[in-house]
Design a protein around this motif. Structure first.
Motif, short mmCIF file in Angstrom:
data_model
loop_
_atom_site.label_atom_id
_atom_site.label_comp_id
_atom_site.label_asym_id
_atom_site.label_seq_id
_atom_site.Cartn_x
_atom_site.Cartn_y
_atom_site.Cartn_z
N ASN A 164 -12.40 53.27 7.99
CA ASN A 164 -11.43 55.00 7.77
C ASN A 164 -11.17 54.28 6.90
OD1 ASN A 164 -11.33 56.19 10.56
ND2 ASN A 164 -10.64 53.78 11.12
N GLU B 205 -5.25 60.05 14.31
CA GLU B 205 -6.49 59.13 14.56
C GLU B 205 -5.86 57.49 13.98
OE1 GLU B 205 -10.32 59.95 12.59
OE2 GLU B 205 -10.49 61.85 13.37
N GLY C 48 -17.62 60.68 16.27
CA GLY C 48 -18.77 61.57 16.90
C GLY C 48 -19.15 62.67 15.84
N GLY D 188 -14.31 63.77 16.78
CA GLY D 188 -15.58 63.94 17.57
C GLY D 188 -15.20 63.19 19.19
N SER D 189 -14.88 62.27 18.81
CA SER D 189 -14.91 60.62 19.55
C SER D 189 -13.60 61.29 20.62
CB SER D 189 -15.21 59.53 19.19
OG SER D 189 -14.15 59.20 18.05
N1 LIG Z 1 -10.71 57.38 12.97
C1 LIG Z 1 -11.85 56.20 14.41
C2 LIG Z 1 -12.97 57.09 13.77
C3 LIG Z 1 -13.28 57.58 13.91
C4 LIG Z 1 -13.55 58.96 14.61
C5 LIG Z 1 -12.87 60.60 15.04
N2 LIG Z 1 -13.52 61.50 12.95
C6 LIG Z 1 -14.23 61.00 15.41
O1 LIG Z 1 -14.85 62.03 15.22
O2 LIG Z 1 -14.88 60.49 16.12
C7 LIG Z 1 -11.68 54.94 14.58
O3 LIG Z 1 -10.46 54.49 13.77
O4 LIG Z 1 -12.09 54.98 16.11
#
Ligand SMILES: N[C@H](CCC[C@H](N)C(=O)O)C(=O)O
Length: 279
Positions: free
Chosen positions: A72, A209, A82, A219-220
């Motif tokens: 991050n 996030e 994701g 995505g996640s």
């Molecule tokens: N900020 C999230 C990671 C990126 C999640 C997001 N950008 C995705 O697409 O899953 C974390 O620290 O768990």
């Protein structure tokens, strides 16, 4: 693009996004990752660096097509991302011509498939659904946490706290997001999703996030939202999730939570030796 053995000449990168969740991608295959926490922060600076929601670093893997590490912009690392996973899958598929590949991430091996029409599907794995694996700091009901609004929680390699709200547009992400990201129930902090149930197959979602930012898509987070909504009895296992940046298709199957969506390559860049020397 693999010129990271000697970064004194600078460092190439790709700038990509998935539904506006934007990424810097550094290909360190054939070498060690050159990225430190201070370097991740410096590259993530929107004014003094490149700027990104996440930085993805590719290295060689002995049991997958590629190993991917996620940072991050605050310098923290995440086991899952994701939207970036889809972008990396696109890179590998374009290189190899394969329509099915496997990524090694901090959340394990993630199969990815070219879904056609510019879409990539990634199996984000099964959700973590016990308090100690999300993780939470104590044993509570994951479908109704002891927090105002009784959100649900699920892990997708990273923690997620999912609120069901009547009006997703009306949520003040800037205030509610950080308050929950840093809530003591989440020892590793958490991503925070606010979902409005449109019908049993459609969700509107906005997200704060972990790592301190509003993103146009997560995505996640979309996977976790689909899991929580289904476990609350509100939706089917296969849903369309409409985020600020566009729509993801999430299908919680017997073999894992599949996420399908687009990717985009914006530009190729080169971090200058001057910039790198100043970190
Ligand atoms: N900020 C999230 C990671 C990126 C999640 C997001 N950008 C995705 O697409 O899953 C974390 O620290 O768990």
């Amino acid at each position: 693009m693999n010129q990271v053995k000697n970064i004194s000449n600078g460092l190439p990168f790709l700038k990509m996004h998935g539904l506006g969740n934007d990424f810097v991608i550094i290909d360190a295959r054939g070498a060690e990752s050159p990225v430190s926490q201070s370097m991740a922060r410096a590259i993530g600076e929107r004014h003094f660096g490149v700027g990104y929601d996440q930085l993805a670093v590719l290295t060689d893997s002995d049991d997958a097509d590629v190993d991917v590490a996620f940072w991050n912009s605050d310098g923290s690392m995440a086991n899952a991302c994701g939207n970036a996973s889809r972008c990396v899958a696109r890179i590998i598929m374009d290189e190899t011509g394969d329509s099915e590949i496997v990524l090694r991430t901090g959340n394990g091996l993630l199969p990815a498939v070219d879904a056609g029409n510019g879409l990539i599907s990634v199996n984000m794995g099964q959700p973590q659904l016990t308090w100690d694996t999300v993780p939470l700091s104590k044993d509570v009901d994951l479908n109704a946490l002891p927090i105002d609004g009784e959100p649900g929680a699920a892990g997708m390699g990273n923690p997620h706290c999912v609120f069901v709200v009547d009006d997703a547009e009306g949520v003040n992400l800037e205030t509610r997001g950080p308050a929950i990201e840093h809530h003591p129930l989440f020892p590793e902090r958490t991503n925070v999703e606010f979902i409005e149930i449109i019908d049993r197959r459609t969700i509107r979602m906005r997200v704060w996030e972990r790592g301190g930012m509003i993103t146009l898509a997560c995505g996640s987070g979309a996977c976790a939202a689909a899991v929580v909504a289904h476990r609350k009895g509100l939706t089917e296992r296969n849903v369309t999730i409409h985020l600020d940046g566009g729509a993801l298709q999430i299908d919680w199957r017997d073999d894992g939570v599949w996420m399908t969506g687009p990717t985009a390559l914006v530009f190729q860049g080169h971090l200058s030796p001057e910039f790198l020397a100043g970190i």
